[in-house]
Design an enzyme around this catalytic site. Structure first.
Site, mmCIF file in Angstrom:
data_model
loop_
_atom_site.group_PDB
_atom_site.id
_atom_site.type_symbol
_atom_site.label_atom_id
_atom_site.label_comp_id
_atom_site.label_asym_id
_atom_site.label_seq_id
_atom_site.Cartn_x
_atom_site.Cartn_y
_atom_site.Cartn_z
ATOM 1 N N LYS A 96 -10.363 -0.433 10.689
ATOM 2 C CA LYS A 96 -10.467 -1.680 9.513
ATOM 3 C C LYS A 96 -10.848 -2.887 10.549
ATOM 4 O O LYS A 96 -11.263 -4.002 9.954
ATOM 5 C CB LYS A 96 -9.220 -2.044 8.874
ATOM 6 C CG LYS A 96 -8.965 -0.701 8.064
ATOM 7 C CD LYS A 96 -7.828 -1.195 7.056
ATOM 8 C CE LYS A 96 -7.126 -0.087 6.359
ATOM 9 N NZ LYS A 96 -8.175 0.450 5.150
ATOM 10 N N CYS B 278 -4.724 2.131 -3.776
ATOM 11 C CA CYS B 278 -3.160 2.918 -3.263
ATOM 12 C C CYS B 278 -2.015 1.927 -3.323
ATOM 13 O O CYS B 278 -1.336 1.737 -2.411
ATOM 14 C CB CYS B 278 -3.685 3.152 -1.797
ATOM 15 S SG CYS B 278 -4.758 4.262 -1.733
ATOM 16 N N GLN C 245 -4.393 -4.714 7.189
ATOM 17 C CA GLN C 245 -5.205 -5.908 6.950
ATOM 18 C C GLN C 245 -5.304 -7.189 7.852
ATOM 19 O O GLN C 245 -6.284 -7.700 8.086
ATOM 20 C CB GLN C 245 -5.091 -6.109 5.466
ATOM 21 C CG GLN C 245 -5.245 -5.093 4.498
ATOM 22 C CD GLN C 245 -6.724 -4.507 4.506
ATOM 23 O OE1 GLN C 245 -7.576 -5.178 4.606
ATOM 24 N NE2 GLN C 245 -6.923 -3.327 3.915
ATOM 25 N N ASP D 293 3.263 -3.963 8.327
ATOM 26 C CA ASP D 293 2.044 -3.274 7.920
ATOM 27 C C ASP D 293 0.853 -4.284 8.417
ATOM 28 O O ASP D 293 0.448 -4.979 7.322
ATOM 29 C CB ASP D 293 2.046 -2.810 6.618
ATOM 30 C CG ASP D 293 0.768 -2.061 6.372
ATOM 31 O OD1 ASP D 293 -0.178 -2.312 7.134
ATOM 32 O OD2 ASP D 293 0.668 -1.430 5.296
ATOM 33 N N HIS E 206 0.891 -1.092 -0.033
ATOM 34 C CA HIS E 206 0.049 0.158 -0.112
ATOM 35 C C HIS E 206 0.892 1.080 0.066
ATOM 36 O O HIS E 206 1.961 1.189 0.551
ATOM 37 C CB HIS E 206 -0.976 -0.040 1.282
ATOM 38 C CG HIS E 206 -2.008 0.939 1.508
ATOM 39 N ND1 HIS E 206 -1.656 2.260 1.594
ATOM 40 C CD2 HIS E 206 -3.339 0.884 1.225
ATOM 41 C CE1 HIS E 206 -2.861 2.969 1.624
ATOM 42 N NE2 HIS E 206 -3.716 2.194 1.516
#
Ligand code: PMP
Length: 407
Positions: A227, A365, A204, A201, A123
């Protein structure tokens, strides 16, 4: 297997906890990788904070200020417990993007790390900060080449072995563009063996499966509340204690100081050192409520439920002529696709207007990843705890209709 949580509530009834589905009963919401909807407990937590506790934290000694501070620190403890870290290791930020910018900046100031590496599928939030800080601070930046949607461990090994200086690998635990899940344990071992540190990261990944920060040996982890059922504007950076202690602060201001003299300042200890200014206190109470909600579910069963929806989606979509699935065969919670004769934006608009199906279309993105896949944009369906088999069926039916309409 019954789809139920620990208190026996059927997963099929989860939608009832989410006011948006009362508001729009026909809504098939498959844009969860962008943001998730909020259960009423999260919405109520925000209202309750502003009604009963509203005050600043860590400052005043009056009753409301003390209650707000306790709630804020309870939220930090809940976030820490959620990923098996200790509260001092949890820095509240605006979200994943700010967590990663903070890290890229602070690590750039350290002479220890000369090279930043990020895969092409990241991303932009986990790509541009490393690329730009490298340019600004004269570090080396290596975009790791990706063929298709998956990181090949041989490619990583070639790039990180025999490095003479410390390096940072910044990589997604689960990619937002295609749902590729990183074999974290293997990658962590490879990075540490080569003398680097690893930033995950988790935007998700963390919403989808239990994660043990301590056990994972990961150096830093970033994620966002919105999220995982929480409010927007709050997230976390979790880090190894000794690394957080060594890092210089990113922003200066109130609450992050120890002592301010006319010509120099010493800083508070972690995590306050990284939290300049008034934090998102209401957001933290909403984050706490979201974690409470997720903790009330049997997360293994929820993860299996989402896996089942994802593989059903693969199955349904792969039988549609002209449709190409971009996600790996075993993707997690996300299925990305393009159709040879319908533009992604046309398809997404058709699905919304005619079937009340919300999917994402665009570059997600992740422009370098799109380039690697040889496309400019794609469609993405992403699932979360309240989605059902019927949602997948409506999506597939809608796409078939769209293909006929545009064909
Ligand atoms: N990384 C990944 C993998 C993401 O999916 C996202 C959000 N789409 C981000 C980072 C950025 O998260 P936020 O906008 O909450 O900062």
């Amino acid at each position: 297997m019954p789809l139920s949580n620990d208190s026996g509530v059927s997963l099929a009834r989860i939608k009832e906890d989410f006011p948006v589905f009362h508001e729009y009963p026909g809504l098939v919401y498959l844009d969860n990788a962008a943001t998730t909807h909020k259960p009423d407990t999260v919405i109520n937590a925000l209202v309750s904070f502003y009604t009963r506790e509203n005050s600043n934290v860590h400052r005043a000694v009056h009753r409301l200020a003390e209650r707000a501070t306790v709630l804020f620190e309870d939220a930090r403890r809940a976030v820490a417990d959620f990923v098996n870290a200790v509260p001092e290791q949890v820095v509240f930020t605006k979200g994943t993007t700010e967590s990663l910018n903070l890290l890229a900046y602070s690590l750039s100031l350290s002479e220890e790390f000369k090279t930043f590496i990020a895969p092409q599928f990241e991303h932009h939030s986990n790509f541009v900060p490393w690329q730009q800080m490298s340019r600004r601070f004269g570090r080396e930046f290596i975009p790791l080449e990706i063929n298709g949607a998956e990181l090949e461990l041989d490619t990583l090994e070639r790039v990180i072995s025999n490095r003479k200086n410390g390096f940072v690998l910044a990589v997604s635990g689960l990619t937002n563009s295609t749902g590729f899940k990183l074999p974290i344990r293997q990658v962590v071992d490879m990075v540490h063996k080569s003398g680097g540190i690893i930033v995950i990261d988790g935007a998700q990944l963390i919403p989808h499966e239990p994660f043990d920060f301590e056990d994972s040996m990961v150096d830093f982890l970033a994620f966002s509340a919105h999220k995982m059922l929480g409010p927007t504007g709050i997230g976390a950076l979790v880090g190894k204690r000794e690394l957080l202690e060594r890092l210089p602060p990113f922003a200066f201001g109130g609450e992050m100081i120890d002592r301010v003299d006319l010509h120099d300042t010493t800083f508070a200890s972690i995590p306050q050192k990284f939290e300049a200014g008034t934090p998102n206190i209401a957001g933290a109470t909403g984050f706490l409520a979201a974690i409470d909600y997720l903790n009330g579910l049997n997360r293994t069963i929820v993860a299996e439920h989402i896996e089942r929806l994802t593989s059903l989606c693969h199955e349904e979509l792969s039988s549609i002529p002209g449709l190409r699935i971009l996600s790996p065969e075993k993707s997690h919670g996300i299925v990305s696709f393009v159709h040879e004769s319908v533009h992604p934006h046309d398809l997404a608009e058709f699905l919304s207007q005619n079937f009340d199906v919300a999917i994402r279309s665009g570059h997600h993105c992740a422009q370098p990843q799109m380039k690697g896949l040889g496309i400019r944009s794609s469609c993405r369906a992403s699932f979360y705890i309240y989605n059902t088999v019927e949602d997948v069926e409506v999506l597939a039916k809608g796409i078939r209709n769209a293909v006929r309409w545009f064909g």
